[in-house]
Design an enzyme around this catalytic site. Structure first.
Site, PDB file in Angstrom:
ATOM      1  CE1 TYR A 144      -3.277   2.963   1.199  1.00 57.36           C
ATOM      2  CE2 TYR A 144      -1.638   3.307   2.926  1.00 57.36           C
ATOM      3  CZ  TYR A 144      -2.750   3.739   2.219  1.00 57.36           C
ATOM      4  OH  TYR A 144      -3.333   4.950   2.541  1.00 57.36           O
ATOM      5  CE  LYS A 148      -2.341   6.970  -0.561  1.00 58.68           C
ATOM      6  NZ  LYS A 148      -3.611   7.398  -1.213  1.00 58.68           N
TER       7      LYS A 148
HETATM    8  N1  LIG Z   1      -7.946   6.050   6.578  1.00 52.27           N
HETATM    9  C1  LIG Z   1      -6.744   6.531   6.901  1.00 52.27           C
HETATM   10  O1  LIG Z   1      -6.316   6.478   8.058  1.00 52.27           O
HETATM   11  C2  LIG Z   1      -5.886   7.146   5.857  1.00 52.27           C
HETATM   12  C3  LIG Z   1      -6.272   7.191   4.521  1.00 52.27           C
HETATM   13  N2  LIG Z   1      -5.468   7.797   3.595  1.00 52.27           N
HETATM   14  C4  LIG Z   1      -5.905   7.905   2.206  1.00 52.27           C
HETATM   15  O2  LIG Z   1      -7.174   8.557   2.163  1.00 52.27           O
HETATM   16  C5  LIG Z   1      -7.923   8.131   1.045  1.00 52.27           C
HETATM   17  C6  LIG Z   1      -9.322   7.763   1.484  1.00 52.27           C
HETATM   18  O3  LIG Z   1      -9.245   6.683   2.393  1.00 52.27           O
HETATM   19  P1  LIG Z   1     -10.522   6.144   3.179  1.00 52.27           P
HETATM   20  O4  LIG Z   1     -11.649   7.066   3.000  1.00 52.27           O
HETATM   21  O5  LIG Z   1     -10.042   5.771   4.524  1.00 52.27           O
HETATM   22  O6  LIG Z   1     -10.793   4.773   2.365  1.00 52.27           O
HETATM   23  P2  LIG Z   1     -12.159   4.146   1.852  1.00 52.27           P
HETATM   24  O7  LIG Z   1     -11.848   2.732   1.511  1.00 52.27           O
HETATM   25  O8  LIG Z   1     -13.273   4.400   2.779  1.00 52.27           O
HETATM   26  O9  LIG Z   1     -12.424   4.966   0.510  1.00 52.27           O
HETATM   27  C7  LIG Z   1     -11.767   4.719  -0.693  1.00 52.27           C
HETATM   28  C8  LIG Z   1     -12.782   4.771  -1.831  1.00 52.27           C
HETATM   29  O10 LIG Z   1     -12.092   4.520  -3.064  1.00 52.27           O
HETATM   30  C9  LIG Z   1     -12.938   3.751  -3.870  1.00 52.27           C
HETATM   31  N3  LIG Z   1     -12.165   3.028  -4.880  1.00 52.27           N
HETATM   32  C10 LIG Z   1     -11.246   2.058  -4.657  1.00 52.27           C
HETATM   33  N4  LIG Z   1     -10.787   1.595  -5.828  1.00 52.27           N
HETATM   34  C11 LIG Z   1     -11.402   2.294  -6.813  1.00 52.27           C
HETATM   35  C12 LIG Z   1     -11.348   2.275  -8.230  1.00 52.27           C
HETATM   36  N5  LIG Z   1     -10.570   1.400  -8.884  1.00 52.27           N
HETATM   37  N6  LIG Z   1     -12.110   3.131  -8.916  1.00 52.27           N
HETATM   38  C13 LIG Z   1     -12.927   3.990  -8.269  1.00 52.27           C
HETATM   39  N7  LIG Z   1     -13.037   4.059  -6.927  1.00 52.27           N
HETATM   40  C14 LIG Z   1     -12.280   3.225  -6.211  1.00 52.27           C
HETATM   41  C15 LIG Z   1     -13.614   2.791  -2.897  1.00 52.27           C
HETATM   42  O11 LIG Z   1     -14.801   2.231  -3.453  1.00 52.27           O
HETATM   43  C16 LIG Z   1     -13.876   3.710  -1.709  1.00 52.27           C
HETATM   44  O12 LIG Z   1     -15.160   4.278  -1.783  1.00 52.27           O
HETATM   45  C17 LIG Z   1      -7.114   7.001   0.396  1.00 52.27           C
HETATM   46  O13 LIG Z   1      -6.391   7.516  -0.690  1.00 52.27           O
HETATM   47  C18 LIG Z   1      -6.136   6.575   1.484  1.00 52.27           C
HETATM   48  O14 LIG Z   1      -4.943   6.072   0.929  1.00 52.27           O
HETATM   49  C19 LIG Z   1      -4.300   8.403   3.950  1.00 52.27           C
HETATM   50  C20 LIG Z   1      -3.886   8.397   5.247  1.00 52.27           C
HETATM   51  C21 LIG Z   1      -4.614   7.756   6.293  1.00 52.27           C
HETATM   52  C1  LIG Z   2      -2.659  -3.152  16.945  1.00 49.87           C
HETATM   53  C2  LIG Z   2      -4.034  -3.085  16.409  1.00 49.87           C
HETATM   54  C3  LIG Z   2      -4.669  -4.361  15.938  1.00 49.87           C
HETATM   55  C4  LIG Z   2      -4.655  -1.927  16.391  1.00 49.87           C
HETATM   56  C5  LIG Z   2      -5.994  -1.698  15.759  1.00 49.87           C
HETATM   57  C6  LIG Z   2      -6.056  -0.371  15.076  1.00 49.87           C
HETATM   58  C7  LIG Z   2      -5.402  -0.372  13.700  1.00 49.87           C
HETATM   59  C8  LIG Z   2      -6.342  -1.123  12.756  1.00 49.87           C
HETATM   60  C9  LIG Z   2      -5.128   1.069  13.233  1.00 49.87           C
HETATM   61  C10 LIG Z   2      -4.111   1.770  14.144  1.00 49.87           C
HETATM   62  C11 LIG Z   2      -3.324   2.742  13.273  1.00 49.87           C
HETATM   63  C12 LIG Z   2      -4.106   2.769  11.990  1.00 49.87           C
HETATM   64  C13 LIG Z   2      -3.504   3.343  10.738  1.00 49.87           C
HETATM   65  C14 LIG Z   2      -3.949   2.903   9.492  1.00 49.87           C
HETATM   66  C15 LIG Z   2      -4.957   1.800   9.376  1.00 49.87           C
HETATM   67  C16 LIG Z   2      -5.611   1.369  10.694  1.00 49.87           C
HETATM   68  C17 LIG Z   2      -4.578   1.324  11.823  1.00 49.87           C
HETATM   69  C18 LIG Z   2      -3.473   0.340  11.494  1.00 49.87           C
HETATM   70  C19 LIG Z   2      -3.314   3.409   8.211  1.00 49.87           C
HETATM   71  C20 LIG Z   2      -2.355   2.323   7.760  1.00 49.87           C
HETATM   72  C21 LIG Z   2      -4.357   3.644   7.108  1.00 49.87           C
HETATM   73  C22 LIG Z   2      -3.746   4.108   5.831  1.00 49.87           C
HETATM   74  C23 LIG Z   2      -2.620   5.065   5.950  1.00 49.87           C
HETATM   75  O1  LIG Z   2      -2.297   5.724   4.976  1.00 49.87           O
HETATM   76  C24 LIG Z   2      -1.855   5.173   7.192  1.00 49.87           C
HETATM   77  C25 LIG Z   2      -2.638   4.768   8.426  1.00 49.87           C
HETATM   78  C26 LIG Z   2      -1.761   4.770   9.667  1.00 49.87           C
HETATM   79  C27 LIG Z   2      -2.526   4.439  10.907  1.00 49.87           C
END
Ligand SMILES: NC(=O)C1=CN([C@@H]2O[C@H](COP(=O)(O)OP(=O)(O)OC[C@H]3O[C@@H](n4cnc5c(N)ncnc54)[C@H](O)[C@@H]3O)[C@@H](O)[C@H]2O)C=CC1
Ligand SMILES: CC(C)=CCC[C@@H](C)[C@H]1CC[C@H]2C3=C(CC[C@]12C)[C@@]1(C)CCC(=O)C[C@@H]1CC3
Length: 345
Positions: A144, A148
């Site tokens: 992943y 990215k």
């Molecule tokens: N959730 C987190 O902690 C973090 C997320 N990000 C980034 O933020 C962005 C949003 O993440 P979330 O909302 O958490 O994920 P999410 O999984 O809820 O949303 C991602 C969306 O992208 C869509 N998608 C995936 N493949 C696709 C494709 N081929 N064509 C069209 N749509 C597609 C999915 O259907 C989904 O609705 C991502 O780029 C992720 O890498 C970055 C840092 C932390």
């Molecule tokens: C140890 C354990 C099982 C904790 C449960 C929580 C985890 C699922 C989250 C804690 C930190 C989170 C995190 C992400 C996903 C969910 C966790 C691992 C990301 C990898 C999501 C995508 C990113 O770009 C970075 C995030 C960092 C923190």
């Protein structure tokens, strides 16, 4: 002579708008008077003012109608990190992002905001107050993260003032909030299976967890400040809550808020990381025969046992960013939003 209609600056598209962050972004954009076109592989809701286009972002012909008369594009689509599917990440995050850029240029889009990740600089070892000038991870922690990094480079390199196509990348970290499909659900599932009793390491490692509305705020500021004379052109920005917290304190607050016990017993970091690596390798080797997904992947163990928090000074200076929701309130609102995940529910 046919004149080309200049897209309205209040018409935007959100690629990945059906997802957790994407939907929060769409809702805020509507509040701010934008009309929004959502492009996603699935449609998860309906809202007045939103036009849905369902399709795969790797397909330019499917993308183009969603970008018609749009001046601003947010690209926040990605496969979930938990899928750990190298081929899928490469197809969607790298080739797909190339296609998104081509489609934007072809459609006359002027600005693109990418949702990257602060993890692009994380190699599994401590990062304290990391700034955007840290080098990209040479040994990314998983597929992943590897994709990215490539995705962010593609988008930032595409920034071209002469062609009138401006780009910027937002690097959030540990996004949480209502409707998050990942952090809280995985945490609760792990607790329900009795596996959240242990603290990995000494429990003092500081981490950023960022409330989703702050991440949205950072995206909209970046979009609105992105102009040919802006320092934001072609740059990445960390967006966090600016309140690093001990990883295990955050986990405990969410768990206790939902009625589960906080983790208490310590396990050595190196031991857990070694075991997680072994399990991950076993899962990889045995994949054709048996399919199992370990909860404690090397990536999760590294995130749970190291410092990883980032400075958002650059976003403060260039974008005027300041978090709009504090960590305490963010945690309370998140806990309240998950009645079905409460202990005993
Ligand atoms: N959730 C987190 O902690 C973090 C997320 N990000 C980034 O933020 C962005 C949003 O993440 P979330 O909302 O958490 O994920 P999410 O999984 O809820 O949303 C991602 C969306 O992208 C869509 N998608 C995936 N493949 C696709 C494709 N081929 N064509 C069209 N749509 C597609 C999915 O259907 C989904 O609705 C991502 O780029 C992720 O890498 C970055 C840092 C932390
Ligand atoms: C140890 C354990 C099982 C904790 C449960 C929580 C985890 C699922 C989250 C804690 C930190 C989170 C995190 C992400 C996903 C969910 C966790 C691992 C990301 C990898 C999501 C995508 C990113 O770009 C970075 C995030 C960092 C923190």
């Amino acid at each position: 002579m046919a004149t080309r209609v200049r897209p309205s600056s209040k018409r935007c598209a959100v690629i990945g708008g059906s997802g957790f962050l994407g939907r929060h972004l769409v809702e805020k954009l509507l509040d701010r008077g934008y009309s929004v076109s959502v492009f996603d592989i699935r449609q998860s809701y309906e809202l007045p003012g939103v036009t849905f286009h369902q399709g795969d972002l790797c397909d330019k012909q499917a993308l183009l109608p969603a970008l018609k008369d749009v001046s601003l594009v947010f690209h926040c689509a990605s496969p979930a990190p938990a899928s750990d599917d190298r081929g899928l990440f490469e197809r969607v995050n790298i080739q797909g992002t190339r296609t998104v850029i081509q489609a934007c240029i072809e459609a006359g889009v002027q600005k693109m905001v990418l949702t990257s990740s602060a993890s692009v600089v994380f190699e599994g070892t401590d990062i304290e107050n990391g700034r955007e000038d840290l080098p990209y991870a040479k040994k990314p922690i998983d597929f992943y993260t590897e994709t990215k990094i490539q995705q962010e480079k593609l988008v930032l390199e595409a920034c071209d003032k002469d062609k009138g196509f401006l780009t910027v990348a937002i690097r959030p970290h540990g996004i949480f909030g209502p409707r998050d499909p990942q952090l809280v659900p995985i945490l609760v599932d792990t607790a329900r299976r009795g596996k959240m009793k242990f603290i990995i390491g000494d429990g003092t490692n500081l981490v950023d967890f960022t409330f989703v509305e702050n991440v949205v705020h950072g995206h909209i500021l970046a979009a609105e400040r992105l102009r040919p004379d802006s320092p934001a052109c072609g740059k990445p920005y960390h967006i966090t809550n600016d309140e690093p917290i001990k990883f295990w304190d955050f986990m405990s607050e969410v768990l206790v808020g939902l009625g589960y016990a906080a983790p208490r017993y310590h396990l050595p970091y190196a031991l857990v990381y070694g075991l997680a690596l072994l399990l991950w390798l076993l899962a990889l080797i045995l994949h054709p025969l048996v399919s199992f997904k370990p909860t404690f992947t090397p990536m999760r163990v590294a995130l749970a046992g190291t410092h990883h928090y980032y400075s958002c000074d650059r976003a403060k200076e260039d974008l005027g960013y300041k978090p709009v929701v504090g960590l305490k309130e963010g945690i309370e609102r998140t806990v309240q939003s998950y009645p079905h995940l409460r202990q005993g529910a």
